[in-house]
Design an enzyme around this catalytic site. Structure first.
Site, PDB file in Angstrom:
ATOM      1  N   LYS A  52      -4.471  18.209 -19.553  1.00 41.35           N
ATOM      2  CA  LYS A  52      -4.438  17.926 -20.996  1.00 41.35           C
ATOM      3  C   LYS A  52      -3.399  16.833 -21.273  1.00 41.35           C
ATOM      4  CE  LYS A  52      -6.088  22.509 -22.187  1.00 41.35           C
ATOM      5  NZ  LYS A  52      -5.711  23.908 -22.449  1.00 41.35           N
ATOM      6  N   GLN A  96      -1.031  28.034 -23.782  1.00 40.71           N
ATOM      7  CA  GLN A  96      -1.939  28.217 -22.648  1.00 40.71           C
ATOM      8  C   GLN A  96      -2.055  29.703 -22.313  1.00 40.71           C
ATOM      9  OE1 GLN A  96      -3.767  25.695 -21.085  1.00 40.71           O
ATOM     10  NE2 GLN A  96      -4.768  27.437 -20.111  1.00 40.71           N
ATOM     11  N   ASP A 119      -6.379  24.579 -31.087  1.00 41.73           N
ATOM     12  CA  ASP A 119      -7.308  25.379 -30.279  1.00 41.73           C
ATOM     13  C   ASP A 119      -8.266  26.168 -31.171  1.00 41.73           C
ATOM     14  OD1 ASP A 119      -7.158  25.062 -27.546  1.00 41.73           O
ATOM     15  OD2 ASP A 119      -5.429  26.394 -27.292  1.00 41.73           O
TER      16      ASP A 119
END
Ligand code: NAP
Length: 296
Positions: A52, A96, A119
């Site tokens: 990312k 994460q 997200d």
């Protein structure tokens, strides 16, 4: 049969984003900034966060990773989230997953400011998406929508079957395909581990989206002639032919299913590359305050 190349589509998206970033930088001097929280040393999480970061760099975003030992307390993590929430330089924040078992992942996710939740995992974004308000849509379903849109696939009035009902893929995907929008307006059926006569249901699908996490689960007899098949699954299997010693396969038995389809996504090079492109799209939206407007 046409193979939908997520690799090519994501490349085009990244190019568009890079051009937009250049315009923003020339105008405002500030570029979008994505922050990631990484806890522990899980190799897969490390790989995801690194890739990312690399993708951010490629399109001209700033990125930063906040690393914590696996024994970090929940309180410390929540403080870090609050600190990032308040930092005006940071536009988007991802945590994460998975987090260590002593940390309540939902609690951490719910601490992320909805306007930085690129997200799309915060209940506020999930709820806004459900009632059709502007919201960050989780990266994988968002990437699939973008693939469908850019491939010119008609979804209105089609029978769409979604295999899987996870919070990050199946559930939002089914909602998005059924909403009154384009892509959308499909008649959606969601299947899961308790579904009876699954093969009969999948065989009715004009559009079949598969996210069940089982290697090559969907076989040719389960697919209607001319269907569009989107394969979300990713599995590593040993391969003597590959230098790395493994190859990637999906939830769909590609070789036998693809000849029956009108469009199909491959693994690798299908949904996977779209997921990161989609996170970049969300971060760009965050920096432009497109979803929530300027925060007072
Ligand atoms: P998940 O959380 O494990 O959910 C799997 C879903 O499939 C569940 O709803 C489960 O039903 C259902 N299921 C499992 N076995 C089934 C069966 N035999 N028949 C019917 N339904 C069944 O998985 P996920 O996170 O959505 O991920 C799915 C796959 O996509 C994985 O291979 C993952 O690695 C991959 N993935 C790829 C990307 C990408 O960027 N390409 C992103 C995310 C995930 P129940 O709800 O009843 O348990």
């Amino acid at each position: 049969m046409e193979i939908i190349s997520g690799k090519d589509i994501s490349k085009a998206i990244r190019k568009e984003i890079a051009e937009e970033v250049k315009r923003i930088r020339d105008k405002d001097g500030k570029v979008p900034h994505l922050a990631a929280i990484l806890v522990g040393e899980d190799p897969a999480s490390e790989t995801y966060v690194n890739s990312k970061g690399k993708s951010c760099k490629e399109v001209g975003f700033d990125s930063s990773t906040y690393r914590f030992e696996s024994d970090v307390s929940e309180g410390e993590l929540l403080e870090a989230v609050e600190f990032i929430n308040k930092d005006p330089e940071i536009d988007g924040l991802i945590v994460q997953l998975p987090l260590p078992p002593h940390i309540d992942a939902q609690k951490v996710i719910q601490h992320v400011a909805p306007e930085k939740d690129v997200d799309g995992f915060h209940p506020v974004n999930a709820g806004r998406m459900m009632i059709g308000l502007p919201a960050y849509i989780p990266a994988t379903p968002n990437g699939i929508l973008e693939m469908i849109r850019r491939s010119g696939i008609e979804t209105s009035g089609k029978n769409c079957v979604v295999l899987g009902r996870s919070n990050i893929v199946g559930k939002p995907m089914s909602l998005l395909m059924g909403r009154n929008d384009d892509p959308g307006n499909a008649t959606v059926t969601v299947c899961h581990s308790r579904t009876r006569d699954l093969e009969k249901i999948t065989a009715q699908a004009d559009i079949l989206i598969v996210a069940i996490g089982k290697q090559e689960f969907v076989t040719a007899d389960m697919v209607k002639d001319g269907a569009v098949v989107i394969d979300v699954g990713i599995h590593r299997v040993p391969s003597a032919e590959k230098k790395s010693g493994f190859r990637l396969i999906g939830d769909v038995a590609f070789d036998e299913v693809s000849p029956k389809t009108s469009y199909i996504t491959p693994v690798p090079g299908g949904v996977g590359p779209m997921t990161i492109a989609s996170l970049l799209m969300n971060t760009l939206k965050a920096s432009k305050k497109e979803i929530y407007g300027p925060v007072e």
